[in-house]
Design a protein around this motif. Structure first.
Motif, short mmCIF file in Angstrom:
data_model
loop_
_atom_site.label_atom_id
_atom_site.label_comp_id
_atom_site.label_asym_id
_atom_site.label_seq_id
_atom_site.Cartn_x
_atom_site.Cartn_y
_atom_site.Cartn_z
N MET A 1 -39.89 -20.84 21.95
CA MET A 1 -39.20 -20.37 23.15
C MET A 1 -40.24 -20.09 24.23
O MET A 1 -41.32 -19.60 23.96
N ASN A 2 -39.85 -20.39 25.43
CA ASN A 2 -40.70 -20.13 26.59
C ASN A 2 -41.04 -18.64 26.65
O ASN A 2 -40.16 -17.79 26.45
N PRO A 3 -42.31 -18.28 26.92
CA PRO A 3 -42.70 -16.86 26.93
C PRO A 3 -41.98 -16.03 27.99
O PRO A 3 -41.75 -14.83 27.79
N ILE A 4 -41.60 -16.64 29.09
CA ILE A 4 -40.85 -15.91 30.12
C ILE A 4 -39.49 -15.52 29.57
O ILE A 4 -39.06 -14.37 29.65
N LEU A 5 -38.81 -16.51 28.99
CA LEU A 5 -37.48 -16.26 28.43
C LEU A 5 -37.57 -15.28 27.26
O LEU A 5 -36.73 -14.38 27.14
N ALA A 6 -38.59 -15.41 26.44
CA ALA A 6 -38.77 -14.50 25.30
C ALA A 6 -38.95 -13.06 25.78
O ALA A 6 -38.34 -12.14 25.23
N MET A 7 -39.75 -12.87 26.82
CA MET A 7 -39.99 -11.51 27.33
C MET A 7 -38.70 -10.93 27.91
O MET A 7 -38.38 -9.76 27.68
N LEU A 8 -37.94 -11.73 28.62
CA LEU A 8 -36.69 -11.24 29.19
C LEU A 8 -35.71 -10.86 28.08
O LEU A 8 -35.08 -9.79 28.14
N LYS A 9 -35.61 -11.69 27.06
CA LYS A 9 -34.71 -11.39 25.94
C LYS A 9 -35.18 -10.16 25.17
O LYS A 9 -34.37 -9.37 24.70
N GLU A 10 -36.50 -9.99 25.06
CA GLU A 10 -37.07 -8.83 24.38
C GLU A 10 -36.62 -7.53 25.03
O GLU A 10 -36.50 -6.50 24.38
N HIS A 11 -36.36 -7.59 26.33
CA HIS A 11 -35.92 -6.41 27.07
C HIS A 11 -34.41 -6.40 27.29
O HIS A 11 -33.90 -5.79 28.24
N ASN A 12 -33.72 -7.08 26.39
CA ASN A 12 -32.25 -7.09 26.37
C ASN A 12 -31.61 -7.59 27.66
O ASN A 12 -30.55 -7.11 28.06
N ILE A 13 -32.28 -8.54 28.30
CA ILE A 13 -31.70 -9.18 29.47
C ILE A 13 -30.75 -10.26 28.93
O ILE A 13 -31.15 -11.09 28.12
N SER A 14 -29.52 -10.22 29.35
CA SER A 14 -28.51 -11.15 28.81
C SER A 14 -28.77 -12.58 29.26
O SER A 14 -29.44 -12.83 30.26
N ASP A 15 -28.21 -13.51 28.50
CA ASP A 15 -28.33 -14.92 28.86
C ASP A 15 -27.75 -15.17 30.25
O ASP A 15 -28.29 -15.97 31.02
N ALA A 16 -26.66 -14.48 30.57
CA ALA A 16 -26.04 -14.64 31.89
C ALA A 16 -26.99 -14.18 32.99
O ALA A 16 -27.12 -14.85 34.03
N GLN A 17 -27.66 -13.05 32.77
CA GLN A 17 -28.61 -12.55 33.77
C GLN A 17 -29.81 -13.48 33.91
O GLN A 17 -30.30 -13.70 35.01
N ILE A 18 -30.27 -14.02 32.79
CA ILE A 18 -31.40 -14.96 32.82
C ILE A 18 -31.00 -16.21 33.59
O ILE A 18 -31.75 -16.68 34.45
N SER A 19 -29.83 -16.73 33.30
CA SER A 19 -29.36 -17.91 34.02
C SER A 19 -29.22 -17.62 35.51
O SER A 19 -29.59 -18.45 36.35
N GLU A 20 -28.70 -16.45 35.84
CA GLU A 20 -28.55 -16.06 37.24
C GLU A 20 -29.91 -16.01 37.93
O GLU A 20 -30.07 -16.48 39.07
N LEU A 21 -30.90 -15.44 37.26
CA LEU A 21 -32.25 -15.34 37.81
C LEU A 21 -32.82 -16.73 38.10
O LEU A 21 -33.31 -16.99 39.19
#
Length: 84
Positions: A1-21
């Motif tokens: 997994m991409n380290p950016i996406l991994a860090m965001l998920k590690e901090h409980n950022i939802s898939d929807a929020q990641i996609s929005e970002l």
């Protein structure tokens, strides 16, 4: 997994929020910064993320592709910023 996406998920950022970002990133990078600020990441994590991106900008392309978004939109947004 991409380290950016991994860090965001590690901090409980939802898939929807990641996609929005990343959707914001492909349309308006300045708006993406505001969206990133709303995620309430710890300052040290945010700083680490920015350092990673500065050292390896290809991480953005990898994350965009992993999310199934169109990277050419990121390039178009970058051009618009450079022209202003």
């Amino acid at each position: 997994m991409n380290p950016i996406l991994a860090m965001l998920k590690e901090h409980n950022i939802s898939d929807a929020q990641i996609s929005e970002l990343f959707q914001a990133l492909t349309q308006n990078p300045l708006a993406a910064m505001a969206t990133l600020g709303q995620l309430n990441l710890p300052q040290e994590k945010l700083q680490s993320l920015m350092e990673q991106l500065m050292q390896n900008p290809a991480l953005i392309k990898e994350a965009v592709e992993e999310l199934g978004l169109d990277f050419s939109k990121v390039e178009e947004a970058k051009q618009r910023l450079q022209n202003n």
